[in-house]
Design a protein around this motif. Structure first.
Motif, mmCIF file in Angstrom:
data_model
loop_
_atom_site.group_PDB
_atom_site.id
_atom_site.type_symbol
_atom_site.label_atom_id
_atom_site.label_comp_id
_atom_site.label_asym_id
_atom_site.label_seq_id
_atom_site.Cartn_x
_atom_site.Cartn_y
_atom_site.Cartn_z
ATOM 1 N N ALA A 111 32.192 41.878 70.140
ATOM 2 C CA ALA A 111 32.075 41.755 68.678
ATOM 3 C C ALA A 111 32.601 40.391 68.225
ATOM 4 C CB ALA A 111 32.839 42.884 67.993
ATOM 5 N N GLU A 112 33.693 39.953 68.814
ATOM 6 C CA GLU A 112 34.260 38.639 68.484
ATOM 7 C C GLU A 112 33.282 37.515 68.826
ATOM 8 O OE1 GLU A 112 37.739 35.891 70.408
ATOM 9 O OE2 GLU A 112 38.234 38.002 70.096
ATOM 10 N N ARG A 114 30.002 37.800 69.135
ATOM 11 C CA ARG A 114 28.846 37.871 68.225
ATOM 12 C C ARG A 114 29.195 37.228 66.886
ATOM 13 N NH1 ARG A 114 28.204 42.817 70.670
ATOM 14 N NH2 ARG A 114 29.365 43.908 69.043
ATOM 15 N N LYS A 115 30.399 37.480 66.408
ATOM 16 C CA LYS A 115 30.839 36.900 65.139
ATOM 17 C C LYS A 115 30.883 35.374 65.229
ATOM 18 C CE LYS A 115 34.147 37.633 61.459
ATOM 19 N NZ LYS A 115 33.106 37.719 60.460
ATOM 20 N N ARG A 116 31.305 34.856 66.372
ATOM 21 C CA ARG A 116 31.339 33.408 66.579
ATOM 22 C C ARG A 116 29.964 32.787 66.382
ATOM 23 N NH1 ARG A 116 31.984 32.432 72.594
ATOM 24 N NH2 ARG A 116 29.788 32.980 72.483
ATOM 25 N N ASP A 117 28.929 33.494 66.807
ATOM 26 C CA ASP A 117 27.562 32.970 66.785
ATOM 27 C C ASP A 117 26.740 33.475 65.598
ATOM 28 O OD1 ASP A 117 28.284 31.817 69.215
ATOM 29 O OD2 ASP A 117 27.433 33.459 70.398
ATOM 30 N N GLU A 118 27.344 34.332 64.782
ATOM 31 C CA GLU A 118 26.651 34.992 63.679
ATOM 32 C C GLU A 118 25.931 34.025 62.736
ATOM 33 O OE1 GLU A 118 29.044 37.069 60.496
ATOM 34 O OE2 GLU A 118 28.451 38.756 61.777
ATOM 35 N N HIS A 119 26.575 32.922 62.397
ATOM 36 C CA HIS A 119 25.978 31.983 61.441
ATOM 37 C C HIS A 119 24.634 31.448 61.930
ATOM 38 C CE1 HIS A 119 28.016 29.306 64.281
ATOM 39 N NE2 HIS A 119 27.189 28.365 63.876
ATOM 40 N N GLU A 122 21.982 34.356 61.514
ATOM 41 C CA GLU A 122 21.680 34.615 60.106
ATOM 42 C C GLU A 122 20.704 33.586 59.538
ATOM 43 O OE1 GLU A 122 25.547 34.767 58.314
ATOM 44 O OE2 GLU A 122 25.799 36.891 58.768
#
Length: 151
Positions: A111-112, A114-119, A122
């Motif tokens: 999850a961490e 994925r959050k790093r690459d989320e931008h 999106e």
């Protein structure tokens, strides 16, 4: 280089870079467990009635190799085995509290990451992501057929 060759090269590079970025943190957080063991715990934690055969098929490994991994996980106290009342012969696995702890750490790290690459994700239009996912699904299905034909 053809488009397909470029895609495969890019996928390989992406995979290698993800490993480079994630491995150190994973190894520290999951010390004492190999990547194969952690992925087995992940599978056991997400699927029902997992046995050696199911593990071997999922990871494209021999039953003997999966038996060794499951014995190590049992020794580490991460999994326990059980039998069903209707089939006393087959042995299944489930996570212990220790196994759940490792499972949760692993899920949290993913999850961490994925959050790093989320931008980035999106910013990609949904229809483009759908096309990529469709291609990967079709290719994966093709590979499944090839594997079945090899048996």
């Amino acid at each position: 280089m053809s488009n397909i060759d470029k895609i495969f090269e890019d996928v390989r590079l992406i995979h290698d870079k993800i490993l480079f970025l994630n491995t150190e943190k994973m190894q520290k957080a999951l010390a004492g467990y190999t990547a194969s063991e952690v992925h087995c715990l992940e599978y056991i934690g997400k699927e029902e009635d997992v046995n050696v055969t199911k593990l071997a098929e999922h990871f494209f490994m021999t039953r003997g190799a999966m038996s060794k991994i499951s014995k190590k996980l049992t020794t580490k106290g991460a999994i326990t085995s059980y039998k069903k009342s209707e089939n006393k012969k087959e042995i299944y696995f489930e996570l212990t509290e220790e196994g759940k702890r490792i499972f949760d750490i692993h899920e949290g790290l993913h999850a961490e990451f994925r959050k790093r690459d989320e931008h980035l994700f999106e910013a990609i239009p949904e229809d483009v992501l759908e096309k990529v996912e469709s291609f990967l699904t079709r290719y994966n299905e093709h590979l499944n057929t090839e594997i079945e034909n090899k048996k």
